[in-house]
Design a protein around this motif. Structure first.
Motif, PDB file in Angstrom:
ATOM      1  N   ASP A  22       0.779  -0.973  -0.147  1.00  0.00           N
ATOM      2  CA  ASP A  22      -0.054  -0.011   0.016  1.00  0.00           C
ATOM      3  C   ASP A  22       0.913   1.344  -0.018  1.00  0.00           C
ATOM      4  OD1 ASP A  22      -2.564   1.490  -0.256  1.00  0.00           O
ATOM      5  OD2 ASP A  22      -2.858   0.848   1.998  1.00  0.00           O
ATOM      6  N   ALA A  23       0.325   2.282  -0.297  1.00  0.00           N
ATOM      7  CA  ALA A  23       1.028   3.746  -0.407  1.00  0.00           C
ATOM      8  C   ALA A  23       0.064   4.539  -0.250  1.00  0.00           C
ATOM      9  CB  ALA A  23       1.658   3.688  -1.967  1.00  0.00           C
ATOM     10  N   LEU A  24       0.547   5.908   0.370  1.00  0.00           N
ATOM     11  CA  LEU A  24      -0.396   7.012   0.440  1.00  0.00           C
ATOM     12  C   LEU A  24       0.577   8.426   0.098  1.00  0.00           C
ATOM     13  CD1 LEU A  24      -2.427   6.901   3.781  1.00  0.00           C
ATOM     14  CD2 LEU A  24      -3.152   6.840   1.525  1.00  0.00           C
ATOM     15  N   ASN A  30       4.402  22.577   0.000  1.00  0.00           N
ATOM     16  CA  ASN A  30       5.785  22.264   0.376  1.00  0.00           C
ATOM     17  C   ASN A  30       6.637  21.047  -0.443  1.00  0.00           C
ATOM     18  OD1 ASN A  30       5.337  24.243   2.292  1.00  0.00           O
ATOM     19  ND2 ASN A  30       4.603  23.072   3.647  1.00  0.00           N
ATOM     20  N   GLY A  31       5.748  20.191  -0.898  1.00  0.00           N
ATOM     21  CA  GLY A  31       6.338  19.222  -1.671  1.00  0.00           C
ATOM     22  C   GLY A  31       5.484  17.914  -1.425  1.00  0.00           C
ATOM     23  N   VAL A  32       6.124  16.789  -1.581  1.00  0.00           N
ATOM     24  CA  VAL A  32       5.464  15.598  -1.575  1.00  0.00           C
ATOM     25  C   VAL A  32       5.887  14.670  -0.394  1.00  0.00           C
ATOM     26  CG1 VAL A  32       5.129  13.448  -2.773  1.00  0.00           C
ATOM     27  CG2 VAL A  32       5.290  15.575  -4.034  1.00  0.00           C
ATOM     28  N   GLU A  33       4.765  13.846   0.096  1.00  0.00           N
ATOM     29  CA  GLU A  33       5.018  12.990   1.323  1.00  0.00           C
ATOM     30  C   GLU A  33       4.685  11.759   0.965  1.00  0.00           C
ATOM     31  OE1 GLU A  33       3.717  12.376   5.737  1.00  0.00           O
ATOM     32  OE2 GLU A  33       4.611  14.282   5.478  1.00  0.00           O
ATOM     33  N   LEU A  34       5.370  10.596   0.778  1.00  0.00           N
ATOM     34  CA  LEU A  34       4.766   9.296   0.393  1.00  0.00           C
ATOM     35  C   LEU A  34       4.957   8.280   1.612  1.00  0.00           C
ATOM     36  CD1 LEU A  34       3.740   7.309  -1.786  1.00  0.00           C
ATOM     37  CD2 LEU A  34       6.167   6.969  -2.423  1.00  0.00           C
ATOM     38  N   SER A  35       3.819   7.764   1.819  1.00  0.00           N
ATOM     39  CA  SER A  35       4.155   6.768   3.032  1.00  0.00           C
ATOM     40  C   SER A  35       3.754   5.555   2.305  1.00  0.00           C
ATOM     41  CB  SER A  35       3.033   6.943   4.321  1.00  0.00           C
ATOM     42  OG  SER A  35       3.188   5.997   5.210  1.00  0.00           O
ATOM     43  N   SER A  39       7.189  -4.683   4.409  1.00  0.00           N
ATOM     44  CA  SER A  39       7.484  -5.500   5.470  1.00  0.00           C
ATOM     45  C   SER A  39       8.919  -5.496   6.014  1.00  0.00           C
ATOM     46  CB  SER A  39       7.389  -7.109   4.700  1.00  0.00           C
ATOM     47  OG  SER A  39       8.049  -6.933   3.750  1.00  0.00           O
ATOM     48  N   GLU A  40       9.822  -4.784   5.150  1.00  0.00           N
ATOM     49  CA  GLU A  40      11.083  -4.531   5.681  1.00  0.00           C
ATOM     50  C   GLU A  40      11.166  -3.002   5.685  1.00  0.00           C
ATOM     51  OE1 GLU A  40      13.734  -7.171   5.603  1.00  0.00           O
ATOM     52  OE2 GLU A  40      12.012  -8.536   5.828  1.00  0.00           O
ATOM     53  N   PRO A  41      12.299  -2.506   6.335  1.00  0.00           N
ATOM     54  CA  PRO A  41      12.984  -1.218   6.190  1.00  0.00           C
ATOM     55  C   PRO A  41      13.090  -0.867   4.597  1.00  0.00           C
ATOM     56  CG  PRO A  41      13.729  -2.228   8.133  1.00  0.00           C
ATOM     57  CD  PRO A  41      13.162  -3.257   7.338  1.00  0.00           C
ATOM     58  N   GLY A  69       8.725   4.433   5.029  1.00  0.00           N
ATOM     59  CA  GLY A  69       8.015   3.137   5.110  1.00  0.00           C
ATOM     60  C   GLY A  69       7.557   2.902   6.498  1.00  0.00           C
ATOM     61  N   SER A  70       6.144   2.248   6.372  1.00  0.00           N
ATOM     62  CA  SER A  70       5.660   1.845   7.451  1.00  0.00           C
ATOM     63  C   SER A  70       5.712   0.186   7.646  1.00  0.00           C
ATOM     64  CB  SER A  70       4.109   2.592   8.032  1.00  0.00           C
ATOM     65  OG  SER A  70       3.313   1.974   7.193  1.00  0.00           O
TER      66      SER A  70
END
Length: 72
Positions: A22-24, A30-35, A39-41, A69-70
């Protein structure tokens, strides 16, 4: 015309195509934030690939892109 929602959706879809669960993506002045759900860092190479995708999609400079990454 800059359509923020379309660009956010495009980035999310492209990241998921790369195999992430998944990605948000959030784009603001100010720019872009992607989360990204992983499963790994995230490795530096993975982050750089995602930044390339974001730059190509949004035209926003890599210095204004934050990728997290979460693992939950």
């Amino acid at each position: 015309l800059f359509n923020r929602g379309d660009k956010e959706n495009t980035v999310e879809a492209k990241v998921k195509e790369e195999g992430y669960e998944d990605a948000l993506c959030f784009i603001n002045e100010n720019g872009v934030e992607l989360s990204v759900k992983t499963s790994e860092p995230l490795a530096k190479e993975q982050v750089n690939l995602m930044k390339d995708t974001i730059v190509k999609t949004t035209g926003i400079a890599p210095s204004n892109i934050v990728i997290k990454g979460s693992q939950n």
